[in-house]
Design a protein around this motif. Sequence first.
Motif, short mmCIF file in Angstrom:
data_model
loop_
_atom_site.label_atom_id
_atom_site.label_comp_id
_atom_site.label_asym_id
_atom_site.label_seq_id
_atom_site.Cartn_x
_atom_site.Cartn_y
_atom_site.Cartn_z
N PRO A 148 0.82 -1.21 0.00
CA PRO A 148 0.00 0.00 0.00
C PRO A 148 0.86 1.26 0.00
N TYR A 149 0.19 2.41 -0.17
CA TYR A 149 0.84 3.70 0.08
C TYR A 149 1.16 3.81 1.58
N SER A 150 1.89 4.85 1.95
CA SER A 150 2.36 4.98 3.33
C SER A 150 1.24 5.10 4.35
N TRP A 151 0.06 5.59 3.95
CA TRP A 151 -1.03 5.73 4.92
C TRP A 151 -1.81 4.44 5.11
N GLY A 152 -1.54 3.42 4.30
CA GLY A 152 -2.20 2.12 4.47
C GLY A 152 -3.48 2.04 3.67
N GLY A 153 -4.56 1.63 4.34
CA GLY A 153 -5.87 1.62 3.71
C GLY A 153 -6.05 0.63 2.58
N TYR A 154 -5.24 -0.41 2.50
CA TYR A 154 -5.31 -1.40 1.42
C TYR A 154 -5.22 -0.74 0.04
N THR A 155 -4.36 0.26 -0.04
CA THR A 155 -4.21 1.05 -1.28
C THR A 155 -3.16 0.42 -2.22
N ASP A 156 -3.21 -0.89 -2.37
CA ASP A 156 -2.22 -1.60 -3.17
C ASP A 156 -2.35 -1.31 -4.66
N ILE A 157 -3.57 -1.20 -5.16
CA ILE A 157 -3.82 -0.96 -6.58
C ILE A 157 -4.57 0.35 -6.74
N ASP A 158 -3.96 1.26 -7.47
CA ASP A 158 -4.54 2.59 -7.68
C ASP A 158 -4.76 2.78 -9.18
N LEU A 159 -6.00 2.95 -9.58
CA LEU A 159 -6.33 3.16 -11.00
C LEU A 159 -6.40 4.66 -11.29
N SER A 160 -5.91 5.05 -12.44
CA SER A 160 -5.80 6.47 -12.77
C SER A 160 -6.09 6.68 -14.25
N VAL A 161 -6.59 7.87 -14.57
CA VAL A 161 -6.91 8.24 -15.96
C VAL A 161 -6.26 9.58 -16.28
N ASP A 162 -5.69 9.67 -17.47
CA ASP A 162 -5.17 10.96 -17.94
C ASP A 162 -5.35 11.05 -19.46
N GLU A 163 -4.64 11.98 -20.09
CA GLU A 163 -4.77 12.19 -21.53
C GLU A 163 -4.35 10.97 -22.35
N LYS A 164 -3.55 10.11 -21.77
CA LYS A 164 -3.04 8.93 -22.48
C LYS A 164 -3.92 7.70 -22.30
N ASN A 213 -4.75 13.18 3.92
CA ASN A 213 -5.14 13.10 2.53
C ASN A 213 -5.05 11.64 2.05
N SER A 214 -6.20 11.02 1.87
CA SER A 214 -6.22 9.59 1.56
C SER A 214 -6.49 9.27 0.09
N MET A 215 -6.73 10.27 -0.74
CA MET A 215 -6.97 10.01 -2.15
C MET A 215 -6.68 11.26 -2.97
N ILE A 216 -5.94 11.09 -4.06
CA ILE A 216 -5.68 12.18 -4.99
C ILE A 216 -5.87 11.65 -6.40
N ASP A 217 -6.72 12.32 -7.20
CA ASP A 217 -6.98 11.89 -8.57
C ASP A 217 -6.98 13.10 -9.50
N TYR A 218 -6.51 12.86 -10.70
CA TYR A 218 -6.54 13.87 -11.75
C TYR A 218 -7.84 13.74 -12.52
N ASN A 230 0.68 9.03 -1.96
CA ASN A 230 -0.29 8.88 -3.02
C ASN A 230 0.37 9.19 -4.34
N SER A 231 -0.36 9.01 -5.43
CA SER A 231 0.19 9.33 -6.75
C SER A 231 -0.95 9.57 -7.73
N PHE A 232 -0.60 10.14 -8.88
CA PHE A 232 -1.56 10.38 -9.95
C PHE A 232 -0.81 10.48 -11.26
N MET A 233 -1.55 10.34 -12.35
CA MET A 233 -0.98 10.41 -13.69
C MET A 233 -1.48 11.66 -14.41
N ILE A 234 -0.58 12.35 -15.10
CA ILE A 234 -0.93 13.45 -15.99
C ILE A 234 -0.03 13.34 -17.22
N CYS A 235 -0.64 13.30 -18.41
CA CYS A 235 0.12 13.26 -19.67
C CYS A 235 1.13 12.12 -19.72
N GLY A 236 0.76 10.97 -19.18
CA GLY A 236 1.65 9.82 -19.21
C GLY A 236 2.78 9.87 -18.20
#
Length: 227
Positions: free
Chosen positions: A90-106, A194-199, A148-154
């Motif tokens: 998971p991310y450092s805060w835990g929460g079973y955040t092993d798989i994070d799906l993200s959408v961007d321009e790509k 902050n437990s979720m960040i999405d683009y 946490n993490s997010f995708m922008i423009c690949g």
Amino acid sequence: MFNKIEFCLWCCGTRSLDCGSDQSQLLSHILLSQVLLLPDPLESTGATMYRGSLYYQRRLSRTLIRYDLAAEHVAARRELPHAGFHGQFPYSWGGYTDIDLSVDEKGLWAIYSTSKAQGAIVISKLDPHSLEVKRSWETSIRKASVANSFMICGKLYTVASYAARDTTINHVYDTGTSQGKAVSIPFKNKYGYNSMIDYSLAQRKLFAWDNFHLVSYDLRLGRQQAN
């Protein structure tokens, strides 16, 4: 309708991020037009919306699901090969955040890790219809070391802390060049958890869930430098 659902549910190098603005009062004025009962329980905060479908990880598994919102049925399901789940990476805060799906321009992405990668972040580009992995990149960024993490423009961007009010975006990895680097872009966790960040591709903003507050971040995107 789908943009409204996306906002309610979850809501090009970046040079800086404007201070987050609180959107929580907006939630009190939203009227639900439809409530959908998902056929499978979802795991944690890694779900996303793309082209009329909800994408999420099935609870207690590495299975990804595409739920067609118009037809109200599961359109695809597929295991994400070798992905850790339910507290393995998971991310450092835990929460079973092993798989994070993200959408961007790509397109559609999965951010996760595997036993082979030993906890380092793996980025996979997914086919939005079949959920098949089209290509993967293994980074040197330890998933448990970022909040946490997010995708922008690949490009993958990671956030250093989920609790510090003043933190940074501390890594960027470009899938176009397969190169990563450390950066220090100021970022604020206004409410301290902050437990979720999405683009949001539609609005060109970041949305976050920070200690029961929906927060948005305006982006100022710099032009990509020529090699």
